[in-house]
Design an enzyme around this catalytic site. Structure first.
Site, short mmCIF file in Angstrom:
data_model
loop_
_atom_site.label_atom_id
_atom_site.label_comp_id
_atom_site.label_asym_id
_atom_site.label_seq_id
_atom_site.Cartn_x
_atom_site.Cartn_y
_atom_site.Cartn_z
N CYS A 6 35.17 42.55 46.29
CA CYS A 6 36.41 41.80 46.52
C CYS A 6 36.12 40.33 46.26
O CYS A 6 35.08 40.00 45.70
CB CYS A 6 36.99 42.06 47.92
SG CYS A 6 36.05 41.38 49.30
N ARG A 30 37.65 43.06 52.69
CA ARG A 30 37.90 44.38 52.11
C ARG A 30 36.63 45.10 51.68
O ARG A 30 36.43 46.27 52.02
CB ARG A 30 38.86 44.25 50.92
CG ARG A 30 40.23 43.73 51.30
CD ARG A 30 41.07 43.40 50.10
NE ARG A 30 40.53 42.23 49.40
CZ ARG A 30 41.00 41.75 48.26
NH1 ARG A 30 42.01 42.34 47.66
NH2 ARG A 30 40.49 40.68 47.71
N ASP A 54 44.77 41.73 50.27
CA ASP A 54 43.80 40.89 50.96
C ASP A 54 44.36 40.52 52.33
O ASP A 54 45.36 39.82 52.43
CB ASP A 54 43.51 39.64 50.14
CG ASP A 54 42.33 38.85 50.68
OD1 ASP A 54 41.87 39.12 51.81
OD2 ASP A 54 41.84 37.96 49.95
#
Length: 165
Positions: free
Chosen positions: A16, A22, A132
């Site tokens: 990420c 994440r 996100d």
């Protein structure tokens, strides 16, 4: 009669932006599911920018993982490097920006067969992104956990049945 099942050892990288929300969740969830399945794979995570290098995952990522009996507190943020494209059999990215950055960072080593959006595992070809949760609430982190968990479940099943990742 005995059935012998062998698995090809895999190296999987979750990516990420900052390797703080994440991808640490994806690393932890996949490691957990693989361990429960008795599958030995190397699973790591990285970010495409270096702003959080060496930091532990976001507190809400840690909390949500812990609520599912997954401890990600010892993970440390690291940076995706060009050589990672060769080190790992498969790189899963959380969004299209991460895909673009992995391609840019990989440079001449770029191999599009090795890189996919994580949610393509559950919605092939739709190019859906893991949102996100950085500026979000605990609810956002729970939703991200659920999405990643679904994708990792599909991934583990593919590994078990030796399907292409």
């Amino acid at each position: 009669m005995y059935l012998i099942i062998t698995f090809v050892f895999m190296n999987i990288l979750m990516v990420c932006l900052g390797n703080i929300c994440r991808s640490p969740l994806a690393e932890g969830i996949l490691r957990h599911q693989l361990a429960l399945s008795g599958i030995d794979c190397l699973v790591e995570s990285a970010g495409t920018n270096g702003i959080h290098i060496g930091e532990s995952p976001h507190q809400l990522s840690q909390k949500i993982a812990w609520l599912h009996q997954i401890d990600i507190s010892q993970q440390k943020s690291s940076l995706f490097t060009a050589t990672d494209i060769n080190k790992f059999n498969k790189v899963y990215v959380m969004d299209r920006e991460n895909y673009t950055e992995v391609k840019r960072i990989s440079g001449a080593l770029w191999n599009p067969q090795k890189v996919s959006l994580l949610l393509d595992l559950i919605h092939p070809g739709k190019n859906e992104e893991v949102p996100d949760p950085w500026y979000g609430t605990e609810k956002d982190y729970r939703e991200v956990f659920d999405l990643i968990q679904k994708a990792c479940t599909v991934l583990v099943e593919r590994i078990k049945t030796q399907q292409p990742l």
